[in-house]
Write an enzyme that holds these catalytic residues in place. Sequence first.
Site, mmCIF file in Angstrom:
data_model
loop_
_atom_site.group_PDB
_atom_site.id
_atom_site.type_symbol
_atom_site.label_atom_id
_atom_site.label_comp_id
_atom_site.label_asym_id
_atom_site.label_seq_id
_atom_site.Cartn_x
_atom_site.Cartn_y
_atom_site.Cartn_z
ATOM 1 N N CYS A 80 -0.045 -124.390 35.154
ATOM 2 C CA CYS A 80 0.267 -125.719 34.619
ATOM 3 C C CYS A 80 1.260 -125.609 33.453
ATOM 4 C CB CYS A 80 -1.023 -126.444 34.230
ATOM 5 S SG CYS A 80 -0.747 -128.192 33.953
ATOM 6 N N VAL B 298 -33.104 -115.993 24.774
ATOM 7 C CA VAL B 298 -32.534 -115.011 25.696
ATOM 8 C C VAL B 298 -31.490 -114.125 24.991
ATOM 9 C CG1 VAL B 298 -31.258 -114.732 27.855
ATOM 10 C CG2 VAL B 298 -32.791 -116.663 27.573
ATOM 11 N N HIS C 106 -4.029 -126.248 39.307
ATOM 12 C CA HIS C 106 -5.059 -125.471 38.591
ATOM 13 C C HIS C 106 -5.915 -124.682 39.584
ATOM 14 C CE1 HIS C 106 -4.665 -127.027 34.457
ATOM 15 N NE2 HIS C 106 -4.133 -128.074 35.064
ATOM 16 N N GLU D 27 -8.066 -122.570 39.019
ATOM 17 C CA GLU D 27 -9.396 -122.291 38.463
ATOM 18 C C GLU D 27 -10.394 -123.413 38.696
ATOM 19 O OE1 GLU D 27 -6.728 -123.137 36.917
ATOM 20 O OE2 GLU D 27 -7.066 -124.306 35.097
#
Length: 554
Positions: free
Chosen positions: A116, A261, A204, A206
């Site tokens: 992009c 955690v 994009h 992703e």
Amino acid sequence: MRLSNKNKRAYFVLLSPFTIFAQSIKLETIILSIDTYMQEKIIILDFGSQTTQLIGRRIRELNVYCEIVPYNKFPQGDDSVKGVILSGSPFSVYDESAFKVDLSQLRGKYPILGICYGAQFISYSNGGKVEPAGTREYGRAHLSTFDKSNVLFKDVRENTQVWMSHGDTITAIPDNFRVIASTDKVKIAAYQAEGEKMWGVQFHPEVFHSEDGTQMLKNFVVDVCGCSQSWSAASFVDTTVAELKAQVGNDRVILGLSGGVDSSVAAVLLHRAIGKNLTCIFVDHGLLRKNEFKNVMHDYECLGLNVIGVDASEKFFKDLEGVTDPEQKRKIIGRDFVEVFNAEAHKITDAKWLAQGTIYPDRIESLNITGKTIKSHHNVGGLPEEMHLQLCEPLKWLFKDEVRRVGRQLGIPDHLISRHPFPGPGLAVRILGDITPEKVRILQDADDIFIQGLRDWKVTDEKGNETTLYHQVWQAGVILLPVQSVGVMGDERTYERAVALRAVTSTDAMTADWAHLPYEFLAKVSNDIINKVKGVNRVTYDISSKPPSTIEWE
Ligand code: XMP
């Protein structure tokens, strides 16, 4: 992509007691500890897009290690870098304040992929043209033509769907660039610099809606950059343990455990590296879940950790007496926590390091595109500078699910690894109004019934596997409301408290939906709470999503 999302994480990182302790450490010591991970990696230069983190996610999912760094912080001289990705940005390339990099530092040295804004920037800074698109190119599009022989498109399907999100568009590319993909509306959807390992895509890859986006990223990181896809929980444990041994040597390390955690995984990892030289401190502020302090201490001992448990609940209750303002509560808890932790830490006179379970999302805003390496909140002074501790954050490059995978790899039991997030100030932000030991007792009892109920309620997931409601929700808890209402129990009229159950589904706590728990389950929990928890005669279920609500009530 121009999505708005401001400073959410800064808020809760700021308020986590362990992070407050970290605020006490001098900035120089923190910078000292930003070590470089010595294994092959992809560098993602962050120009400020909201999807930069997603690029990182996708590449990690390919078992390739990557780091997101501010656009102007390329790690020069790091031999382990195999390729560079330039992210999107909220800017236009021709904005005066647009972020720019000196491409000559990268070009020819590393394979480059611009996404992009990254693609627009590469083209524009080499003499191409970028102009506002007539209409904003947003949403699904299809690569109607693309060069199937180009390595970037290996195994990409005909007419594959991609996701566009840009206000500007490349209208001309430099002479030595070649268009390699187009959509019906966007002629220059992707290009390659002739004879160079440099590509640009205006879509994009992703984003989930780019159907073959992960394949394209794989083509880049594996086929072009030559990464071996060997990044895994096991390899992380091996490399990190070796690094920690080298980094910390025979020094003594202090670590604040919360029962959560992240700090638990950090502790076990460090324990594997340095054994008894790790001392953990677990402060009970009296606002934990029912029996949590005892149970978690037991778990830690079973894991072989050297843990000092400090019951400081009296101090916290005293200091919180009569306080109703949520922010005030948080401040008092943060301050008291530091005092208690600090007093314990000072007893370990030869400590050289403070370890924390900071994870990647906690830091992403720290590594912001303004070029500052550390969040300002890490640099708030006034606390034990004289201890001169260096900061050790072994999980700082991991996403939450990766932390869980590492935890499993280390043999930490599932009930610790799959725990729901729990706020640092604990039940204090779930008791609306002032806090008393009696209210905490009521809330702990109700919460225990709800959480245990979620754990016990078996369901089948969409893949047909058996799981529990507890595993299906991101986070759950009970809120004690400052409301009393009339009820009837046996022959007696009651005037007792109301509680709200809260359970949400989410992937990152930035947004959340209320969990659609089965009516039968809610009916059972409501019944159990009213019958078993003295002081409660009404149970409600919170059906608000975030935004506009938040997960916690305070
Ligand atoms: P909200 O309520 O903002 O919460 O939707 C998002 C996530 O952050 C946790 N949270 C906190 N964690 N200190 C913490 O350490 C806090 O003061 C705090 N407030 C909220 C919340 O439990 C959820 O996971």
